[in-house]
Design a protein around this motif. Structure first.
Motif, PDB file in Angstrom:
ATOM      1  N   UNK A  11      -9.639  26.184 -15.187  1.00  0.00           N
ATOM      2  CA  UNK A  11      -9.115  24.822 -15.294  1.00  0.00           C
ATOM      3  C   UNK A  11     -10.237  23.783 -15.224  1.00  0.00           C
ATOM      4  N   UNK A  12     -11.127  23.886 -16.187  1.00  0.00           N
ATOM      5  CA  UNK A  12     -12.307  23.016 -16.223  1.00  0.00           C
ATOM      6  C   UNK A  12     -12.352  22.261 -17.536  1.00  0.00           C
ATOM      7  N   UNK A  13     -11.420  21.314 -17.751  1.00  0.00           N
ATOM      8  CA  UNK A  13     -10.421  20.770 -16.835  1.00  0.00           C
ATOM      9  C   UNK A  13      -9.025  21.364 -17.066  1.00  0.00           C
ATOM     10  N   UNK A  14      -8.101  20.974 -16.198  1.00  0.00           N
ATOM     11  CA  UNK A  14      -6.685  21.295 -16.300  1.00  0.00           C
ATOM     12  C   UNK A  14      -6.094  20.337 -17.334  1.00  0.00           C
ATOM     13  N   UNK A  54      -6.923  16.233  -8.880  1.00  0.00           N
ATOM     14  CA  UNK A  54      -6.248  15.765 -10.090  1.00  0.00           C
ATOM     15  C   UNK A  54      -4.979  16.575 -10.389  1.00  0.00           C
ATOM     16  N   UNK A  55      -5.014  17.878 -10.127  1.00  0.00           N
ATOM     17  CA  UNK A  55      -3.811  18.691 -10.337  1.00  0.00           C
ATOM     18  C   UNK A  55      -2.733  18.283  -9.336  1.00  0.00           C
ATOM     19  N   UNK A  60       2.457  15.518  -8.114  1.00  0.00           N
ATOM     20  CA  UNK A  60       2.812  14.967  -6.802  1.00  0.00           C
ATOM     21  C   UNK A  60       4.314  14.828  -6.575  1.00  0.00           C
ATOM     22  N   UNK A  61       5.098  14.761  -7.632  1.00  0.00           N
ATOM     23  CA  UNK A  61       6.556  14.637  -7.480  1.00  0.00           C
ATOM     24  C   UNK A  61       7.286  15.945  -7.755  1.00  0.00           C
ATOM     25  N   UNK A 146      -5.002  15.155 -20.994  1.00  0.00           N
ATOM     26  CA  UNK A 146      -4.882  15.512 -19.587  1.00  0.00           C
ATOM     27  C   UNK A 146      -3.618  14.922 -18.976  1.00  0.00           C
ATOM     28  N   UNK A 147      -3.013  15.617 -17.988  1.00  0.00           N
ATOM     29  CA  UNK A 147      -1.802  15.107 -17.354  1.00  0.00           C
ATOM     30  C   UNK A 147      -2.084  14.147 -16.186  1.00  0.00           C
ATOM     31  N   UNK A 148      -3.270  13.586 -16.146  1.00  0.00           N
ATOM     32  CA  UNK A 148      -3.724  12.668 -15.102  1.00  0.00           C
ATOM     33  C   UNK A 148      -4.801  11.790 -15.727  1.00  0.00           C
ATOM     34  N   UNK A 149      -5.156  10.707 -15.055  1.00  0.00           N
ATOM     35  CA  UNK A 149      -6.241   9.867 -15.544  1.00  0.00           C
ATOM     36  C   UNK A 149      -7.556  10.350 -14.963  1.00  0.00           C
ATOM     37  N   UNK A 150      -8.523  10.504 -15.834  1.00  0.00           N
ATOM     38  CA  UNK A 150      -9.843  10.954 -15.409  1.00  0.00           C
ATOM     39  C   UNK A 150     -10.817   9.794 -15.337  1.00  0.00           C
TER      40      UNK A 150
END
Length: 151
Positions: A11-14, A54-55, A60-61, A146-150
């Motif tokens: 996961x580099x990155x996920x 980040x994962x 988180x929900x 990505x499923x998050x902000x980097x």
């Protein structure tokens, strides 16, 4: 007995593709453990600590997901955490050839450990950590993958 799946990877990155496999895996399993492994054949671009953070941020929900980092054999770690299933995503036949061999070895190591393959959702199939890493190295924006902000 809970059906626990272990989703291993560097996961580099996920990516969004990984997140899709986890979300779909939750429809099949009571719990998914995301295992960020230390691949001895790869040098990390994104630190383990950052990916873990980040994962967690991405999920988180979401209940029934945990994130661990590990060194060692994936099959042994899965067994240690009570997982009877390995969850893997397949984008193409190349992925299948690679993953099939690994699943056979894992099954040899731990007889009752089953690997479950999910085919990547078509719109996410072109995304790979390798491509995202390369884009990031050269300053391109990667948040769309990505499923998050980097940044």
């Amino acid at each position: 007995m809970k059906n626990i799946a272990f989703f291993p990877g560097s996961f580099d990155p996920f990516t969004k593709g990984h997140a899709d496999i986890v979300k779909r895996g939750l429809k099949l399993f009571d719990e998914v453990i995301i295992g960020i492994g230390n691949n001895t054949q790869k040098n990390r671009h994104f630190p383990l600590e950052l990916m873990t953070l980040k994962i967690k941020e991405a999920f988180h929900e979401t209940e029934n997901i945990s994130i661990i980092t590990y060194d060692g054999l994936t099959a042994s770690i899965a067994q240690q955490y009570g997982a009877r299933f390995l969850l893997r995503g397949l984008r193409n036949t190349t992925d299948f050839e690679y993953e099939n061999t690994i699943s056979q070895v894992n099954r040899h190591l731990i007889k009752d450990l089953e690997t479950v393959f999910l085919i990547t959702s078509p719109e996410l199939a072109p995304i790979s950590s390798t491509i995202v890493r390369e884009l990031h190295k050269f300053g391109a924006k990667v948040n769309d993958y990505l499923p998050y902000d980097l940044e």
